[in-house]
Scaffold this motif. Structure first.
Motif, PDB file in Angstrom:
ATOM      1  N   TRP A 142     -88.122  16.679 -38.214  1.00 35.02           N
ATOM      2  CA  TRP A 142     -88.116  18.007 -38.866  1.00 35.02           C
ATOM      3  C   TRP A 142     -87.571  19.063 -37.907  1.00 35.02           C
ATOM      4  CZ3 TRP A 142     -88.239  15.416 -42.760  1.00 35.02           C
ATOM      5  CH2 TRP A 142     -89.312  14.709 -43.299  1.00 35.02           C
ATOM      6  N   ASP A 143     -87.977  18.992 -36.645  1.00 34.13           N
ATOM      7  CA  ASP A 143     -87.468  19.948 -35.644  1.00 34.13           C
ATOM      8  C   ASP A 143     -85.970  19.765 -35.431  1.00 34.13           C
ATOM      9  OD1 ASP A 143     -90.011  20.945 -35.312  1.00 34.13           O
ATOM     10  OD2 ASP A 143     -90.457  19.754 -33.532  1.00 34.13           O
ATOM     11  N   HIS A 144     -85.528  18.513 -35.409  1.00 35.04           N
ATOM     12  CA  HIS A 144     -84.104  18.232 -35.194  1.00 35.04           C
ATOM     13  C   HIS A 144     -83.263  18.781 -36.345  1.00 35.04           C
ATOM     14  CE1 HIS A 144     -80.524  16.088 -33.843  1.00 35.04           C
ATOM     15  NE2 HIS A 144     -80.396  15.569 -35.057  1.00 35.04           N
ATOM     16  N   LEU A 145     -83.704  18.584 -37.578  1.00 31.72           N
ATOM     17  CA  LEU A 145     -82.966  19.090 -38.730  1.00 31.72           C
ATOM     18  C   LEU A 145     -82.915  20.615 -38.721  1.00 31.72           C
ATOM     19  CD1 LEU A 145     -84.202  16.732 -41.607  1.00 31.72           C
ATOM     20  CD2 LEU A 145     -82.031  16.645 -40.379  1.00 31.72           C
ATOM     21  N   LEU A 158     -80.297  21.540 -36.263  1.00 36.15           N
ATOM     22  CA  LEU A 158     -78.966  21.289 -36.813  1.00 36.15           C
ATOM     23  C   LEU A 158     -78.536  22.404 -37.759  1.00 36.15           C
ATOM     24  CD1 LEU A 158     -78.736  17.479 -37.736  1.00 36.15           C
ATOM     25  CD2 LEU A 158     -77.365  18.719 -36.054  1.00 36.15           C
ATOM     26  N   SER A 159     -79.457  22.863 -38.580  1.00 37.54           N
ATOM     27  CA  SER A 159     -79.109  23.886 -39.568  1.00 37.54           C
ATOM     28  C   SER A 159     -78.678  25.183 -38.909  1.00 37.54           C
ATOM     29  CB  SER A 159     -80.289  24.153 -40.500  1.00 37.54           C
ATOM     30  OG  SER A 159     -81.345  24.826 -39.814  1.00 37.54           O
ATOM     31  N   GLY A 160     -79.187  25.454 -37.708  1.00 36.78           N
ATOM     32  CA  GLY A 160     -78.806  26.668 -37.010  1.00 36.78           C
ATOM     33  C   GLY A 160     -77.525  26.536 -36.220  1.00 36.78           C
ATOM     34  N   ASN A 161     -77.047  25.303 -36.040  1.00 32.87           N
ATOM     35  CA  ASN A 161     -75.850  25.072 -35.223  1.00 32.87           C
ATOM     36  C   ASN A 161     -74.553  25.173 -36.002  1.00 32.87           C
ATOM     37  OD1 ASN A 161     -77.394  24.673 -32.966  1.00 32.87           O
ATOM     38  ND2 ASN A 161     -77.391  22.438 -33.105  1.00 32.87           N
ATOM     39  N   HIS A 162     -74.630  25.170 -37.326  1.00 38.42           N
ATOM     40  CA  HIS A 162     -73.402  25.234 -38.117  1.00 38.42           C
ATOM     41  C   HIS A 162     -73.678  25.935 -39.439  1.00 38.42           C
ATOM     42  CE1 HIS A 162     -74.874  22.063 -40.783  1.00 38.42           C
ATOM     43  NE2 HIS A 162     -75.199  21.362 -39.723  1.00 38.42           N
ATOM     44  N   LYS A 163     -72.643  26.532 -39.973  1.00 41.64           N
ATOM     45  CA  LYS A 163     -72.718  27.168 -41.288  1.00 41.64           C
ATOM     46  C   LYS A 163     -71.630  26.568 -42.173  1.00 41.64           C
ATOM     47  CE  LYS A 163     -76.191  29.800 -40.422  1.00 41.64           C
ATOM     48  NZ  LYS A 163     -77.484  29.518 -41.095  1.00 41.64           N
ATOM     49  N   CYS A 179     -89.662  22.252 -43.409  1.00 45.74           N
ATOM     50  CA  CYS A 179     -88.349  21.876 -42.890  1.00 45.74           C
ATOM     51  C   CYS A 179     -87.257  22.235 -43.888  1.00 45.74           C
ATOM     52  CB  CYS A 179     -88.317  20.384 -42.583  1.00 45.74           C
ATOM     53  SG  CYS A 179     -86.706  19.767 -42.050  1.00 45.74           S
ATOM     54  N   ILE A 180     -87.473  21.911 -45.154  1.00 40.79           N
ATOM     55  CA  ILE A 180     -86.499  22.242 -46.194  1.00 40.79           C
ATOM     56  C   ILE A 180     -86.270  23.745 -46.259  1.00 40.79           C
ATOM     57  CG2 ILE A 180     -86.169  22.291 -48.704  1.00 40.79           C
ATOM     58  CD1 ILE A 180     -87.410  19.531 -48.826  1.00 40.79           C
ATOM     59  N   ASP A 181     -87.353  24.509 -46.203  1.00 40.97           N
ATOM     60  CA  ASP A 181     -87.236  25.968 -46.259  1.00 40.97           C
ATOM     61  C   ASP A 181     -86.501  26.507 -45.041  1.00 40.97           C
ATOM     62  OD1 ASP A 181     -88.626  25.893 -48.634  1.00 40.97           O
ATOM     63  OD2 ASP A 181     -90.560  26.411 -47.735  1.00 40.97           O
ATOM     64  N   ASN A 182     -86.849  26.008 -43.856  1.00 44.46           N
ATOM     65  CA  ASN A 182     -86.216  26.477 -42.623  1.00 44.46           C
ATOM     66  C   ASN A 182     -84.717  26.167 -42.603  1.00 44.46           C
ATOM     67  OD1 ASN A 182     -88.679  27.402 -41.654  1.00 44.46           O
ATOM     68  ND2 ASN A 182     -89.114  25.535 -40.503  1.00 44.46           N
ATOM     69  N   CYS A 183     -84.338  25.034 -43.184  1.00 40.43           N
ATOM     70  CA  CYS A 183     -82.937  24.615 -43.174  1.00 40.43           C
ATOM     71  C   CYS A 183     -82.134  25.192 -44.338  1.00 40.43           C
ATOM     72  CB  CYS A 183     -82.847  23.086 -43.225  1.00 40.43           C
ATOM     73  SG  CYS A 183     -83.506  22.250 -41.773  1.00 40.43           S
ATOM     74  N   ASP A 203     -86.908   8.945 -51.563  1.00 45.42           N
ATOM     75  CA  ASP A 203     -85.488   8.986 -51.216  1.00 45.42           C
ATOM     76  C   ASP A 203     -84.873  10.179 -51.945  1.00 45.42           C
ATOM     77  OD1 ASP A 203     -84.958   6.035 -49.956  1.00 45.42           O
ATOM     78  OD2 ASP A 203     -86.426   5.971 -51.586  1.00 45.42           O
ATOM     79  N   LYS A 204     -84.185  11.037 -51.196  1.00 46.86           N
ATOM     80  CA  LYS A 204     -83.694  12.279 -51.778  1.00 46.86           C
ATOM     81  C   LYS A 204     -82.305  12.621 -51.251  1.00 46.86           C
ATOM     82  CE  LYS A 204     -88.334  14.252 -52.288  1.00 46.86           C
ATOM     83  NZ  LYS A 204     -88.337  14.308 -53.766  1.00 46.86           N
ATOM     84  N   VAL A 205     -81.633  13.519 -51.990  1.00 40.91           N
ATOM     85  CA  VAL A 205     -80.355  14.074 -51.580  1.00 40.91           C
ATOM     86  C   VAL A 205     -80.501  15.595 -51.570  1.00 40.91           C
ATOM     87  CG1 VAL A 205     -77.886  14.230 -52.022  1.00 40.91           C
ATOM     88  CG2 VAL A 205     -79.120  12.144 -52.633  1.00 40.91           C
ATOM     89  N   LEU A 206     -80.319  16.190 -50.398  1.00 40.97           N
ATOM     90  CA  LEU A 206     -80.488  17.636 -50.220  1.00 40.97           C
ATOM     91  C   LEU A 206     -79.177  18.251 -49.752  1.00 40.97           C
ATOM     92  CD1 LEU A 206     -83.818  17.474 -48.141  1.00 40.97           C
ATOM     93  CD2 LEU A 206     -83.619  17.639 -50.634  1.00 40.97           C
ATOM     94  N   VAL A 207     -78.910  19.485 -50.155  1.00 46.13           N
ATOM     95  CA  VAL A 207     -77.706  20.198 -49.714  1.00 46.13           C
ATOM     96  C   VAL A 207     -78.084  21.629 -49.347  1.00 46.13           C
ATOM     97  CG1 VAL A 207     -76.130  18.803 -51.101  1.00 46.13           C
ATOM     98  CG2 VAL A 207     -77.100  20.896 -52.077  1.00 46.13           C
TER      99      VAL A 207
END
Length: 208
Positions: free
Chosen positions: A36-39, A42-47, A82-86, A113-117
C-alpha cells in the motif's frame, strides 16, 4: 519489490503510453502494508494514465464476500485508504460476480481480483471494461481487460467542456486562469478526436 511489477506500456495501434502495475498481494494484513505504501509512492511519482490490476487478496466492500466471516471495517480500511491516496477507481466489470472461491464443501466466494485506474486514465484513455471469466480448474477467475470500441461518449464530454470554458473566455478574455484551462481542454478534446478516429479506422480495417 515483492508483490508488484510496474512497467511502461505503449499501445502501438493508437500510439498511447501508460503505466501498468500488476499485483499479487500477500495473504496477511500486516504483510500488505508495504505494498500500500509503495503504490501511494508510485502515484506521486507520475501523472500519467495508470492501471493497477491483479490479485489484491483483500475484499473492498461488504458484498465482495459470500460465506465465511463477515467483511469488517478493519479488514478493508488499509486497501480503501490506499485507493483514496492514489486517486484510483475500479472500472466496470461483467461476467462472474466473484473472482475466487476456496473449492471446499462449504464454499467461500470473494471478489479479490480487481482492475483500478487513475483520473488521468479516465481523462485520456479509451473506455475499458473487465470481463470476469469462469475459473475453470483454478481457484481464481481470469480477468480480461477490453478496450471499448466506441469513444463517442468521451469525445462529446470533452467537446462540451471545451465549449463551456470558451464561452467563459469570451466574457473575460484576459483572464489568465481561464486561458490556461481553455488550452488544456482544447488539447484534451483534440486527443479525443484523434482516438475516436483511430478506433474507427481500426474497426473498419478489421471488417475489410
Amino acid at each position: 519489490m515483492a508483490q508488484v511489477v510496474t512497467c511502461r506500456v505503449k499501445f502501438i495501434p493508437l500510439q498511447l503510453e501508460f503505466i501498468a502495475t500488476f499485483v499479487y498481494v500477500y495473504n496477511m494484513k500486516e504483510d500488505r502494508k508495504e505494498l500500500w505504501d509503495h503504490l501511494s509512492q508510485l502515484s506521486g511519482n507520475h501523472k500519467e494514465p495508470w492501471i493497477v490490476l491483479g490479485d489484491f487478496n483483500v475484499v473492498l466492500h461488504r458484498e465482495d464476500r459470500l460465506g465465511g466471516n463477515p467483511v469488517t471495517l478493519v479488514e478493508v480500511t488499509d486497501f480503501q485508504n490506499c485507493i483514496d491516496n492514489c486517486g484510483l477507481e475500479e472500472i466496470a466489470n461483467s461476467g462472474s460476480q466473484y473472482t475466487w472461491n476456496d473449492k471446499q464443501d462449504a464454499r467461500i466466494f470473494s471478489k479479490i481480483d480487481k482492475v483500478l485506474v487513475n483520473g488521468e486514465w479516465v481523462d485520456q484513455m479509451p473506455d475499458i471494461t473487465a470481463h470476469i471469466l469462469p475459473e475453470g480448474i483454478s481457484d481464481h477467475c481470469p480477468l480480461v481487460v477490453q478496450m471499448l470500441q466506441s469513444f463517442s461518449r468521451k469525445e462529446n464530454q470533452d467537446r462540451e467542456a471545451m465549449r463551456r470554458i470558451q464561452m467563459q473566455l469570451q466574457l473575460t478574455p484576459l483572464n489568465a486562469t481561464i486561458q490556461k484551462e481553455e488550452k488544456e481542454l482544447s488539447d484534451k478534446f483534440r486527443r479525443s478526436i484523434y482516438l475516436a478516429e483511430s478506433i474507427l479506422l481500426r474497426k473498419q480495417s478489421n471488417l475489410d
